[in-house]
Enzyme design. Structure first.
Site, PDB file in Angstrom:
ATOM      1  N   LYS A 105      41.261  38.719  21.578  1.00 44.33           N
ATOM      2  CA  LYS A 105      41.447  39.835  22.412  1.00 44.33           C
ATOM      3  C   LYS A 105      41.416  41.124  22.210  1.00 44.33           C
ATOM      4  O   LYS A 105      42.125  41.117  20.618  1.00 44.33           O
ATOM      5  CB  LYS A 105      43.032  39.324  22.882  1.00 44.33           C
ATOM      6  CG  LYS A 105      42.664  40.391  24.314  1.00 44.33           C
ATOM      7  CD  LYS A 105      42.002  39.938  25.293  1.00 44.33           C
ATOM      8  CE  LYS A 105      41.956  40.267  27.427  1.00 44.33           C
ATOM      9  NZ  LYS A 105      41.603  39.917  28.119  1.00 44.33           N
TER      10      LYS A 105
HETATM   11  P1  NAD Z   1      41.244  47.234  36.708  1.00 42.58           P
HETATM   12  O1  NAD Z   1      41.706  48.365  35.926  1.00 42.58           O
HETATM   13  O2  NAD Z   1      40.186  46.749  37.572  1.00 42.58           O
HETATM   14  O3  NAD Z   1      42.228  46.733  37.842  1.00 42.58           O
HETATM   15  C1  NAD Z   1      43.751  47.023  37.947  1.00 42.58           C
HETATM   16  C2  NAD Z   1      45.051  47.306  39.805  1.00 42.58           C
HETATM   17  O4  NAD Z   1      46.197  46.688  39.258  1.00 42.58           O
HETATM   18  C3  NAD Z   1      44.398  48.771  39.756  1.00 42.58           C
HETATM   19  O5  NAD Z   1      43.993  48.509  40.343  1.00 42.58           O
HETATM   20  C4  NAD Z   1      45.578  49.261  39.260  1.00 42.58           C
HETATM   21  O6  NAD Z   1      46.107  50.212  40.533  1.00 42.58           O
HETATM   22  C5  NAD Z   1      46.261  47.850  39.615  1.00 42.58           C
HETATM   23  N1  NAD Z   1      47.748  48.229  39.413  1.00 42.58           N
HETATM   24  C6  NAD Z   1      48.334  48.571  38.130  1.00 42.58           C
HETATM   25  N2  NAD Z   1      49.296  48.840  38.007  1.00 42.58           N
HETATM   26  C7  NAD Z   1      49.848  47.966  38.613  1.00 42.58           C
HETATM   27  C8  NAD Z   1      51.583  47.670  39.499  1.00 42.58           C
HETATM   28  N3  NAD Z   1      52.247  47.456  39.262  1.00 42.58           N
HETATM   29  N4  NAD Z   1      51.225  47.112  40.904  1.00 42.58           N
HETATM   30  C9  NAD Z   1      50.130  46.986  41.866  1.00 42.58           C
HETATM   31  N5  NAD Z   1      48.719  47.036  41.453  1.00 42.58           N
HETATM   32  C10 NAD Z   1      49.457  48.014  39.942  1.00 42.58           C
HETATM   33  O7  NAD Z   1      41.679  45.173  35.757  1.00 42.58           O
HETATM   34  P2  NAD Z   1      40.619  44.511  36.093  1.00 42.58           P
HETATM   35  O8  NAD Z   1      39.659  44.012  35.588  1.00 42.58           O
HETATM   36  O9  NAD Z   1      40.845  44.303  37.857  1.00 42.58           O
HETATM   37  O10 NAD Z   1      42.302  43.353  35.856  1.00 42.58           O
HETATM   38  C11 NAD Z   1      43.106  42.960  36.447  1.00 42.58           C
HETATM   39  C12 NAD Z   1      44.328  41.539  35.578  1.00 42.58           C
HETATM   40  O11 NAD Z   1      42.595  40.420  35.868  1.00 42.58           O
HETATM   41  C13 NAD Z   1      44.722  41.596  33.752  1.00 42.58           C
HETATM   42  O12 NAD Z   1      45.738  40.956  34.041  1.00 42.58           O
HETATM   43  C14 NAD Z   1      43.288  41.463  33.976  1.00 42.58           C
HETATM   44  O13 NAD Z   1      43.735  40.958  32.147  1.00 42.58           O
HETATM   45  C15 NAD Z   1      42.744  40.136  34.467  1.00 42.58           C
HETATM   46  N6  NAD Z   1      41.548  39.856  33.947  1.00 42.58           N
HETATM   47  C16 NAD Z   1      39.982  39.916  34.565  1.00 42.58           C
HETATM   48  C17 NAD Z   1      39.217  40.043  34.301  1.00 42.58           C
HETATM   49  C18 NAD Z   1      38.103  40.433  34.887  1.00 42.58           C
HETATM   50  O14 NAD Z   1      37.147  40.853  34.466  1.00 42.58           O
HETATM   51  N7  NAD Z   1      37.702  42.277  35.127  1.00 42.58           N
HETATM   52  C19 NAD Z   1      39.384  38.457  34.140  1.00 42.58           C
HETATM   53  C20 NAD Z   1      40.581  37.817  33.554  1.00 42.58           C
HETATM   54  C21 NAD Z   1      41.116  38.218  33.316  1.00 42.58           C
END
Ligand code: NAD
Length: 417
Positions: A105
């Site tokens: 990561k």
């Molecule tokens: P992203 O940046 O697209 O979205 C994150 C969202 O969370 C945004 O809408 C933001 O406003 C919201 N957010 C941030 N802080 C917040 C809070 N305190 N309360 C409520 N909402 C809040 O990110 P993503 O790619 O959707 O990733 C989200 C999670 O999923 C992370 O933990 C990431 O590690 C995990 N994840 C993502 C992927 C991927 O392929 N995108 C894969 C595995 C895991």
């Protein structure tokens, strides 16, 4: 959010599973500790000619089952322990999915909303230059994470290929289709979260059609999960982002909410809202399914006592602290652990890497079918381990299964020198 150290959470989770395995203290420490970490300071020229320095990390946790694999996050709160934890979760996620990859990561301490696109490109290319000796299709394959996407992946690929004088699309995944990306990658994380939830509902004898759902975080993972659940007939009654949460008496139309967020920057203010909530109020709604899809530690111990959902499918990485997990186990909330629920991102990244190496590309239908079958098979494996070994939770089952797979690979390689 609580201030639990995510690396300590990871170690606690591994310890909890290791007690069910025959494992020496030395082996266990190896499974809990990253192999190496790059910490670097990027000096980058800003648009006004000044120079800013950005701290950046890449952790390569374990490569016994294949090249290190894991995303790159841009966030002001990125730190060394967070990157270490996230890289460890990747090891156990690729092992839970049983795909031939290890875990890594990376991250840059930056709030990308404060920088122009050209500044972000120079920051990204500067990091890619630092990463170039460490990464490669057979070494370490980065991907997107919070606040990074296809654009950043394309920049990293281009920097790597230019410096190495080669074409190697498999050096990174999550690319644009034109740069060698895979069909289905953008939806993959939300899709696996939903497929895992579907399997859990079937396991519990519950119907996903008509079920009520709350989704915390409306980014890539959260909004796709909401959209797919809506398509399956579930009622998405609450969604949120960092500005707050909104509630509907019936069901939101996830696509319309996404359009509204795209236009205004937030879900808050969406016209068909019955009530505005705080994020904690959303997390404690009495719904059938809760999807935390924001950042880690969203559900801490005191909040866990108020969680009313029957099933939680973890789209985010580490959204439930270990202490909160204990509370939820006692309350018999079925938690589908992140290392299975959100594994779709890395599983389709794996498909992308396979396609890049074959130079032969699959249809979206094939990608979605292959992803579905992996989640179904591995959910079944976790349930088998959970029941046969009488384990306290599906999370423990996932770590038991995954630790065993990583340990077997390490043992077969042996220790050298
Ligand atoms: P992203 O940046 O697209 O979205 C994150 C969202 O969370 C945004 O809408 C933001 O406003 C919201 N957010 C941030 N802080 C917040 C809070 N305190 N309360 C409520 N909402 C809040 O990110 P993503 O790619 O959707 O990733 C989200 C999670 O999923 C992370 O933990 C990431 O590690 C995990 N994840 C993502 C992927 C991927 O392929 N995108 C894969 C595995 C895991």
């Amino acid at each position: 959010m609580s201030d639990v150290n995510p690396y300590q959470s990871l170690r606690t989770q591994i310890d909890a599973a290791a007690q069910y395995l025959d494992i020496s203290a030395g082996q266990l420490e190896r499974l809990k500790t990253p192999e190496r970490i790059l910490e670097t300071n990027l000096s980058v020229e800003m648009d006004d000619g000044s120079v800013e320095v950005f701290r950046a990390y890449r952790s390569q946790f374990n490569g016994d089952r294949g090249p290190y694999k894991g995303g790159i996050r841009y966030h002001p709160q990125v730190d060394r322990d967070e990157v270490k934890a996230l890289s460890g979760w990747m090891v156990y996620k690729t092992a839970t999915g049983d795909i031939p990859l290890g875990g890594g990561k990376g991250g840059i301490v930056i709030d990308p909303s404060s920088y122009s696109e050209s500044e972000l490109e120079r920051v990204t290319r500067s990091f890619a230059k630092e990463l170039t000796p460490l990464i490669g299709a057979d070494r370490d394959v980065p991907a997107p994470d919070v606040n990074t996407g296809q654009r950043e992946m394309n920049w990293i690929k281009d920097t790597y290929e230019t410096l190495e004088n080669t074409t190697e699309p498999g050096v990174i995944t999550g690319k644009d289709l034109a740069s060698g990306g895979s069909e289905g990658r953008v939806e993959a994380t939300g899709r696996s979260t939903v497929v895992a939830a579907r399997e859990a509902f079937e396991y519990l004898g519950k119907d996903i059609e008509g079920a009520t759902v709350a989704v915390q975080g409306y980014g890539n993972a959260g909004w796709i999960a909401a959209k797919l659940l809506h398509e399956m007939g579930a009622n998405v009654v609450a969604v949120s982002d960092s500005s707050g949460a909104i509630y509907s008496d019936e069901s939101f139309d996830p696509v319309a909410v996404k359009d509204y967020k795209r236009e205004t920057g937030s879900v808050v203010g969406y016209p068909d809202t019955a009530e505005e909530l705080t994020n904690d109020e959303l997390l404690t709604l009495d719904v059938d399914l809760l999807i935390p899809a924001a950042l880690e530690n969203a559900i801490h111990e005191s909040l866990a006592h108020d969680i009313a959902a029957d099933v939680i499918s973890e789209a985010a990485n580490g959204p439930i602290t270990p202490a909160a997990d204990d509370v939820l186990n006692d309350r018999e909330t079925l938690v589908i652990p992140d290392i299975l629920a959100n594994a779709g991102g890395v599983i389709v990244s794996y498909f992308e890497w396979v396609q890049n190496r074959q130079r032969f590309y699959w249809s979206e239908e094939r990608v979605n079918e292959e992803l579905d079958s992996i989640i179904v098979e591995q959910f079944g494996n976790l349930v088998d381990a959970y029941e046969e070994r009488n384990l306290p939770s599906l999370r423990t089952a996932a770590y038991v299964v995954a630790l065993q797979r990583v340990m077997n690979a390490g043992e077969q390689r042996g220790t050298w020198p």
